[in-house]
Motif scaffolding. Structure first.
Motif, PDB file in Angstrom:
ATOM      1  N   VAL A   1     -12.607 -11.765   0.211  1.00 33.64           N
ATOM      2  CA  VAL A   1     -11.432 -10.898   0.256  1.00 33.64           C
ATOM      3  C   VAL A   1     -11.789  -9.621  -0.497  1.00 33.64           C
ATOM      4  O   VAL A   1     -12.162  -9.676  -1.676  1.00 33.64           O
ATOM      5  CB  VAL A   1     -10.202 -11.573  -0.390  1.00 33.64           C
ATOM      6  CG1 VAL A   1      -9.026 -10.604  -0.460  1.00 33.64           C
ATOM      7  CG2 VAL A   1      -9.815 -12.816   0.380  1.00 33.64           C
ATOM      8  N   HIS A   2     -11.689  -8.498   0.205  1.00 35.19           N
ATOM      9  CA  HIS A   2     -11.931  -7.185  -0.387  1.00 35.19           C
ATOM     10  C   HIS A   2     -10.569  -6.592  -0.724  1.00 35.19           C
ATOM     11  O   HIS A   2      -9.772  -6.338   0.188  1.00 35.19           O
ATOM     12  CB  HIS A   2     -12.667  -6.279   0.609  1.00 35.19           C
ATOM     13  CG  HIS A   2     -14.008  -6.815   1.006  1.00 35.19           C
ATOM     14  ND1 HIS A   2     -15.176  -6.268   0.537  1.00 35.19           N
ATOM     15  CD2 HIS A   2     -14.363  -7.850   1.802  1.00 35.19           C
ATOM     16  CE1 HIS A   2     -16.194  -6.945   1.038  1.00 35.19           C
ATOM     17  NE2 HIS A   2     -15.729  -7.905   1.806  1.00 35.19           N
ATOM     18  N   VAL A   3     -10.315  -6.386  -2.010  1.00 33.53           N
ATOM     19  CA  VAL A   3      -9.017  -5.890  -2.448  1.00 33.53           C
ATOM     20  C   VAL A   3      -9.126  -4.395  -2.743  1.00 33.53           C
ATOM     21  O   VAL A   3     -10.017  -3.955  -3.472  1.00 33.53           O
ATOM     22  CB  VAL A   3      -8.507  -6.642  -3.694  1.00 33.53           C
ATOM     23  CG1 VAL A   3      -7.153  -6.095  -4.138  1.00 33.53           C
ATOM     24  CG2 VAL A   3      -8.408  -8.142  -3.404  1.00 33.53           C
ATOM     25  N   SER A   4      -8.205  -3.642  -2.150  1.00 33.47           N
ATOM     26  CA  SER A   4      -8.144  -2.198  -2.378  1.00 33.47           C
ATOM     27  C   SER A   4      -7.924  -1.901  -3.858  1.00 33.47           C
ATOM     28  O   SER A   4      -7.439  -2.749  -4.613  1.00 33.47           O
ATOM     29  CB  SER A   4      -6.991  -1.588  -1.575  1.00 33.47           C
ATOM     30  OG  SER A   4      -7.228  -1.722  -0.193  1.00 33.47           O
ATOM     31  N   GLY A   5      -8.256  -0.676  -4.259  1.00 37.57           N
ATOM     32  CA  GLY A   5      -8.105  -0.265  -5.648  1.00 37.57           C
ATOM     33  C   GLY A   5      -6.695  -0.491  -6.157  1.00 37.57           C
ATOM     34  O   GLY A   5      -5.722  -0.127  -5.506  1.00 37.57           O
ATOM     35  N   GLN A   6      -6.609  -1.112  -7.335  1.00 33.34           N
ATOM     36  CA  GLN A   6      -5.327  -1.386  -7.975  1.00 33.34           C
ATOM     37  C   GLN A   6      -5.166  -0.490  -9.190  1.00 33.34           C
ATOM     38  O   GLN A   6      -6.128  -0.226  -9.920  1.00 33.34           O
ATOM     39  CB  GLN A   6      -5.233  -2.858  -8.381  1.00 33.34           C
ATOM     40  CG  GLN A   6      -5.318  -3.815  -7.201  1.00 33.34           C
ATOM     41  CD  GLN A   6      -4.164  -3.660  -6.254  1.00 33.34           C
ATOM     42  OE1 GLN A   6      -3.003  -3.866  -6.612  1.00 33.34           O
ATOM     43  NE2 GLN A   6      -4.459  -3.281  -5.006  1.00 33.34           N
TER      44      GLN A   6
ATOM     45  N   PRO B   1       0.830  -1.208   0.000  1.00 32.96           N
ATOM     46  CA  PRO B   1       0.000   0.000   0.000  1.00 32.96           C
ATOM     47  C   PRO B   1       0.862   1.255   0.000  1.00 32.96           C
ATOM     48  O   PRO B   1       1.969   1.264   0.548  1.00 32.96           O
ATOM     49  CB  PRO B   1      -0.812  -0.120   1.284  1.00 32.96           C
ATOM     50  CG  PRO B   1      -0.100  -1.115   2.126  1.00 32.96           C
ATOM     51  CD  PRO B   1       0.681  -1.997   1.210  1.00 32.96           C
ATOM     52  N   ALA B   2       0.329   2.313  -0.619  1.00 27.93           N
ATOM     53  CA  ALA B   2       1.069   3.570  -0.746  1.00 27.93           C
ATOM     54  C   ALA B   2       0.714   4.571   0.343  1.00 27.93           C
ATOM     55  O   ALA B   2       1.243   5.670   0.356  1.00 27.93           O
ATOM     56  CB  ALA B   2       0.803   4.181  -2.120  1.00 27.93           C
ATOM     57  N   ALA B   3      -0.184   4.214   1.245  1.00 30.10           N
ATOM     58  CA  ALA B   3      -0.615   5.132   2.308  1.00 30.10           C
ATOM     59  C   ALA B   3      -1.109   4.301   3.488  1.00 30.10           C
ATOM     60  O   ALA B   3      -0.784   3.119   3.607  1.00 30.10           O
ATOM     61  CB  ALA B   3      -1.702   6.073   1.788  1.00 30.10           C
ATOM     62  N   ASN B   4      -1.941   4.896   4.333  1.00 30.39           N
ATOM     63  CA  ASN B   4      -2.402   4.258   5.556  1.00 30.39           C
ATOM     64  C   ASN B   4      -3.641   3.397   5.292  1.00 30.39           C
ATOM     65  O   ASN B   4      -4.756   3.739   5.692  1.00 30.39           O
ATOM     66  CB  ASN B   4      -2.689   5.324   6.619  1.00 30.39           C
ATOM     67  CG  ASN B   4      -2.962   4.716   7.973  1.00 30.39           C
ATOM     68  OD1 ASN B   4      -2.641   3.559   8.218  1.00 30.39           O
ATOM     69  ND2 ASN B   4      -3.580   5.491   8.847  1.00 30.39           N
ATOM     70  N   TYR B   5      -3.442   2.281   4.617  1.00 34.14           N
ATOM     71  CA  TYR B   5      -4.490   1.294   4.368  1.00 34.14           C
ATOM     72  C   TYR B   5      -3.812  -0.046   4.113  1.00 34.14           C
ATOM     73  O   TYR B   5      -2.588  -0.110   3.975  1.00 34.14           O
ATOM     74  CB  TYR B   5      -5.390   1.692   3.177  1.00 34.14           C
ATOM     75  CG  TYR B   5      -4.671   1.742   1.852  1.00 34.14           C
ATOM     76  CD1 TYR B   5      -4.628   0.626   1.018  1.00 34.14           C
ATOM     77  CD2 TYR B   5      -4.030   2.893   1.423  1.00 34.14           C
ATOM     78  CE1 TYR B   5      -3.959   0.653  -0.205  1.00 34.14           C
ATOM     79  CE2 TYR B   5      -3.374   2.943   0.205  1.00 34.14           C
ATOM     80  CZ  TYR B   5      -3.336   1.820  -0.598  1.00 34.14           C
ATOM     81  OH  TYR B   5      -2.677   1.848  -1.799  1.00 34.14           O
ATOM     82  N   VAL B   6      -4.588  -1.107   4.053  1.00 33.42           N
ATOM     83  CA  VAL B   6      -4.044  -2.420   3.750  1.00 33.42           C
ATOM     84  C   VAL B   6      -4.467  -2.815   2.334  1.00 33.42           C
ATOM     85  O   VAL B   6      -5.491  -2.345   1.835  1.00 33.42           O
ATOM     86  CB  VAL B   6      -4.488  -3.477   4.784  1.00 33.42           C
ATOM     87  CG1 VAL B   6      -3.897  -3.164   6.155  1.00 33.42           C
ATOM     88  CG2 VAL B   6      -6.001  -3.565   4.868  1.00 33.42           C
ATOM     89  N   PRO B   7      -3.690  -3.665   1.670  1.00 31.80           N
ATOM     90  CA  PRO B   7      -4.021  -4.018   0.287  1.00 31.80           C
ATOM     91  C   PRO B   7      -5.264  -4.880   0.149  1.00 31.80           C
ATOM     92  O   PRO B   7      -5.924  -4.865  -0.879  1.00 31.80           O
ATOM     93  CB  PRO B   7      -2.777  -4.745  -0.214  1.00 31.80           C
ATOM     94  CG  PRO B   7      -2.043  -5.175   1.010  1.00 31.80           C
ATOM     95  CD  PRO B   7      -2.414  -4.222   2.099  1.00 31.80           C
TER      96      PRO B   7
END
Length: 155
Positions: A36-41, A22-28
């Motif tokens: 499984v919920h995947v953060s924006g790619q 991750p590029a900030a304060n979140y998990v992938p």
């Protein structure tokens, strides 16, 4: 005949990259039960982000390629969530695609088809999913597309 998801990807000439940190304060990704919920790619090609605004700098076909790159990165995150075993993937449940586009661009679905078509090509029926394709005035780093997803996995 390709028998595993990894075999199918190899037959398509696709090697999944390492899952991006991750590029900030979140998990992938976050696992809740068997989802499984995947953060924006973001779309990466040859180590560079695919940037541009659909309807200004890019046509729908280029956007669809960017969306495919997002889908590849989504699967890399799913593989990481499955401790390296992509065969634990049961199905793609939903994709939400954000398209960096001008006010008059109306082909967001054609752009996100790049991800949807890739998921079905790579995963067969397990790749069929619900979906949203929406316009965004801007996206991080000026990328053309960002896609998040929900996936069902086995324990």
């Amino acid at each position: 005949m390709a028998t595993t998801f990894e075999d199918r990807l190899a037959a398509l000439g696709v090697t999944l990259p390492e899952a991006a940190a991750p590029a900030a304060n979140y998990v992938p990704f976050v696992q809740v039960g068997d989802l499984v919920h995947v953060s924006g790619q973001l779309p990466m090609a040859d180590g560079a982000m695919i940037k541009g605004k659909l309807g200004a700098d890019l046509e729908a076909e280029a956007g669809a390629e960017a969306a495919k790159r997002c889908a590849i990165n989504l699967l890399a995150q799913v593989r990481a969530a499955c401790d390296g075993d992509l065969e634990r993937l049961v199905r793609v449940v939903k994709l939400v695609g954000f398209v960096n586009s001008t006010l008059d661009f109306e082909d967001q679905p054609k752009v996100i088809n790049g991800a949807s078509d890739f998921m079905v090509e790579a995963l067969g029926d397990a790749g069929r999913h619900a979906r949203s394709a929406v316009s965004a005035a801007a996206l991080p780093f000026g990328v053309a597309v960002e896609i998040e997803g929900i996936f069902q996995i086995r324990p």
